[in-house]
Scaffold this motif. Sequence first.
Motif, mmCIF file in Angstrom:
data_model
loop_
_atom_site.group_PDB
_atom_site.id
_atom_site.type_symbol
_atom_site.label_atom_id
_atom_site.label_comp_id
_atom_site.label_asym_id
_atom_site.label_seq_id
_atom_site.Cartn_x
_atom_site.Cartn_y
_atom_site.Cartn_z
ATOM 1 N N MET A 1 -9.484 -13.827 -37.591
ATOM 2 C CA MET A 1 -8.589 -14.306 -36.546
ATOM 3 C C MET A 1 -8.831 -15.767 -36.201
ATOM 4 S SD MET A 1 -6.848 -11.725 -36.375
ATOM 5 C CE MET A 1 -5.703 -12.378 -35.174
ATOM 6 N N VAL A 2 -9.905 -16.386 -36.717
ATOM 7 C CA VAL A 2 -10.159 -17.793 -36.422
ATOM 8 C C VAL A 2 -9.038 -18.692 -36.903
ATOM 9 C CG1 VAL A 2 -11.715 -19.725 -36.849
ATOM 10 C CG2 VAL A 2 -12.642 -17.477 -36.320
ATOM 11 N N PRO A 3 -8.486 -18.483 -38.155
ATOM 12 C CA PRO A 3 -7.379 -19.340 -38.586
ATOM 13 C C PRO A 3 -6.200 -19.298 -37.637
ATOM 14 C CG PRO A 3 -8.290 -18.151 -40.451
ATOM 15 C CD PRO A 3 -8.941 -17.586 -39.217
ATOM 16 N N GLN A 4 -5.889 -18.127 -37.063
ATOM 17 C CA GLN A 4 -4.792 -18.050 -36.109
ATOM 18 C C GLN A 4 -5.090 -18.890 -34.877
ATOM 19 O OE1 GLN A 4 -3.957 -13.915 -35.243
ATOM 20 N NE2 GLN A 4 -2.179 -13.981 -36.567
ATOM 21 N N ALA A 5 -6.336 -18.832 -34.412
ATOM 22 C CA ALA A 5 -6.690 -19.604 -33.220
ATOM 23 C C ALA A 5 -6.473 -21.086 -33.455
ATOM 24 C CB ALA A 5 -8.145 -19.334 -32.835
ATOM 25 N N ARG A 6 -6.693 -21.565 -34.682
ATOM 26 C CA ARG A 6 -6.515 -22.978 -34.981
ATOM 27 C C ARG A 6 -5.058 -23.404 -34.952
ATOM 28 N NH1 ARG A 6 -10.800 -23.046 -40.045
ATOM 29 N NH2 ARG A 6 -12.692 -23.124 -38.777
ATOM 30 N N MET A 7 -4.146 -22.444 -34.985
ATOM 31 C CA MET A 7 -2.732 -22.780 -34.948
ATOM 32 C C MET A 7 -2.255 -23.073 -33.536
ATOM 33 S SD MET A 7 -0.898 -20.366 -37.776
ATOM 34 C CE MET A 7 -1.569 -18.819 -37.218
ATOM 35 N N THR A 8 -3.112 -22.902 -32.570
ATOM 36 C CA THR A 8 -2.759 -23.165 -31.182
ATOM 37 C C THR A 8 -3.465 -24.428 -30.711
ATOM 38 O OG1 THR A 8 -2.616 -20.792 -30.805
ATOM 39 C CG2 THR A 8 -2.706 -22.193 -28.868
ATOM 40 N N ALA A 9 -2.698 -25.360 -30.174
ATOM 41 C CA ALA A 9 -3.265 -26.613 -29.674
ATOM 42 C C ALA A 9 -2.884 -26.792 -28.216
ATOM 43 C CB ALA A 9 -2.759 -27.795 -30.501
ATOM 44 N N TRP A 10 -3.816 -27.366 -27.445
ATOM 45 C CA TRP A 10 -3.573 -27.599 -26.033
ATOM 46 C C TRP A 10 -3.464 -29.099 -25.780
ATOM 47 C CZ3 TRP A 10 -3.207 -23.639 -22.388
ATOM 48 C CH2 TRP A 10 -3.497 -22.370 -22.883
ATOM 49 N N GLU A 11 -2.425 -29.505 -25.070
ATOM 50 C CA GLU A 11 -2.251 -30.871 -24.609
ATOM 51 C C GLU A 11 -1.982 -30.792 -23.106
ATOM 52 O OE1 GLU A 11 0.820 -32.808 -26.845
ATOM 53 O OE2 GLU A 11 0.273 -31.764 -28.677
ATOM 54 N N PRO A 12 -2.053 -31.901 -22.396
ATOM 55 C CA PRO A 12 -1.747 -31.844 -20.969
ATOM 56 C C PRO A 12 -0.370 -31.233 -20.711
ATOM 57 C CG PRO A 12 -2.738 -33.945 -21.525
ATOM 58 C CD PRO A 12 -2.490 -33.239 -22.832
ATOM 59 N N ASP A 13 -0.350 -30.096 -20.022
ATOM 60 C CA ASP A 13 0.892 -29.423 -19.627
ATOM 61 C C ASP A 13 1.709 -28.912 -20.803
ATOM 62 O OD1 ASP A 13 1.153 -32.018 -17.225
ATOM 63 O OD2 ASP A 13 0.354 -30.017 -16.901
ATOM 64 N N THR A 14 1.116 -28.806 -21.998
ATOM 65 C CA THR A 14 1.843 -28.356 -23.177
ATOM 66 C C THR A 14 0.946 -27.474 -24.042
ATOM 67 O OG1 THR A 14 3.130 -30.403 -23.231
ATOM 68 C CG2 THR A 14 3.126 -29.090 -25.226
ATOM 69 N N ILE A 15 1.537 -26.423 -24.613
ATOM 70 C CA ILE A 15 0.854 -25.589 -25.591
ATOM 71 C C ILE A 15 1.635 -25.693 -26.895
ATOM 72 C CG2 ILE A 15 0.122 -23.252 -26.193
ATOM 73 C CD1 ILE A 15 0.070 -22.633 -23.200
ATOM 74 N N ILE A 17 2.077 -24.116 -30.679
ATOM 75 C CA ILE A 17 1.797 -22.995 -31.569
ATOM 76 C C ILE A 17 2.615 -23.174 -32.845
ATOM 77 C CG2 ILE A 17 1.919 -20.490 -31.882
ATOM 78 C CD1 ILE A 17 1.703 -20.182 -28.860
ATOM 79 N N ARG A 18 1.916 -23.290 -33.965
ATOM 80 C CA ARG A 18 2.550 -23.475 -35.273
ATOM 81 C C ARG A 18 3.579 -24.595 -35.256
ATOM 82 N NH1 ARG A 18 2.115 -17.904 -34.721
ATOM 83 N NH2 ARG A 18 4.328 -17.599 -34.282
ATOM 84 N N GLY A 19 3.224 -25.678 -34.590
ATOM 85 C CA GLY A 19 4.072 -26.860 -34.559
ATOM 86 C C GLY A 19 5.134 -26.859 -33.477
ATOM 87 N N VAL A 20 5.280 -25.784 -32.743
ATOM 88 C CA VAL A 20 6.283 -25.690 -31.675
ATOM 89 C C VAL A 20 5.601 -26.009 -30.350
ATOM 90 C CG1 VAL A 20 7.940 -24.222 -30.473
ATOM 91 C CG2 VAL A 20 7.604 -23.976 -32.945
ATOM 92 N N ARG A 21 6.092 -27.028 -29.654
ATOM 93 C CA ARG A 21 5.520 -27.429 -28.370
ATOM 94 C C ARG A 21 6.229 -26.692 -27.238
ATOM 95 N NH1 ARG A 21 5.132 -33.784 -27.820
ATOM 96 N NH2 ARG A 21 3.885 -33.097 -26.026
ATOM 97 N N LEU A 22 5.415 -26.039 -26.417
ATOM 98 C CA LEU A 22 5.941 -25.255 -25.295
ATOM 99 C C LEU A 22 5.419 -25.853 -23.994
ATOM 100 C CD1 LEU A 22 5.185 -21.705 -26.728
ATOM 101 C CD2 LEU A 22 7.421 -22.831 -26.678
ATOM 102 N N PRO A 23 6.272 -26.472 -23.177
ATOM 103 C CA PRO A 23 5.822 -26.948 -21.862
ATOM 104 C C PRO A 23 5.337 -25.776 -21.013
ATOM 105 C CG PRO A 23 7.954 -27.885 -22.441
ATOM 106 C CD PRO A 23 7.685 -26.799 -23.438
#
Length: 283
Positions: A1-15, A17-23
């Motif tokens: 499951m570690v590779p899946q975790a790497r697909m999620t990135a956190w930025e200020p006020d944004t998540i 996942i797989r290249g899709v930015r979700l405010p």
Amino acid sequence: MVPQARMTAWEPDTITIRGVRLPVSDLVNRSFFEPTQIEALRARLQAGQPFPHLVVKDLFNPQLLELVTEEFDQSQWIDVRSKYESTRRTALGAHLGPASQLYFDLVNSGWFTEWLSAVIGVPYLLPDPKLFGGGLHESKPGATFAVHRDFNLHRHLGLKNEMVFITYLNKGWQPEWGASLELWNATKDKCVTKVLPEFGYTLLMPHGPASFHGHPDPMNPPDGRPRRSIAAYYYTSPNAGKTREDQVSSIFIKISPLDKLKRVAQMISPPLLWSAARKLIKR
């Protein structure tokens, strides 16, 4: 499951996942949480027939739900087959994809469960992070689910089942394909309401003695697509709101003589008498 975790990135006020930015502010539709809207939702739920229930549309960001749908093919499944149902669900406590985990992080959060409590009128709702009975659900063509009422108690925790919360993930689902969730009357002889399992529809269905539901006829989508949803149950404890102060406070080794006296008085006094005494002292 570690590779899946790497697909999620956190930025200020944004998540991301797989290249899709979700405010973060747009993960749920905040208009549903306005006080006037909560009152309106509660009224709609109580007016639901044949028993209280509520269907809302676009509660969640559609991009989040699309990402959840992508993760069905990588999930850990348990097949459920009997003469009463044919489906599959994610395993209890399964590792979920990042979007699916984000969905459950939202619906199991304190502020979200407080909103659910306000809408259904049941305080002290408790989520289940292991998702007993919930998680990702998928049914194949020909599947059925006989009309039934859900379990009263969590099998492992003994908590009282108060509600199931379901979000559907099927784009362009047509009524003639079957698999709409049928809500049956208390005499169990006919369907009164059907809930189409269309993408972005969310069902709040409090559990009760008359909450019979299912999709008893085989589903028949012409292109062989599955029926998909994501679900969570909510519970209450039989002791919710009933605990005494001496049962829920930290116990210190060294306390003042006055506090010792208060503790003894509290232990030997009936709860109602102690509560009345505290109110008088505070005046």
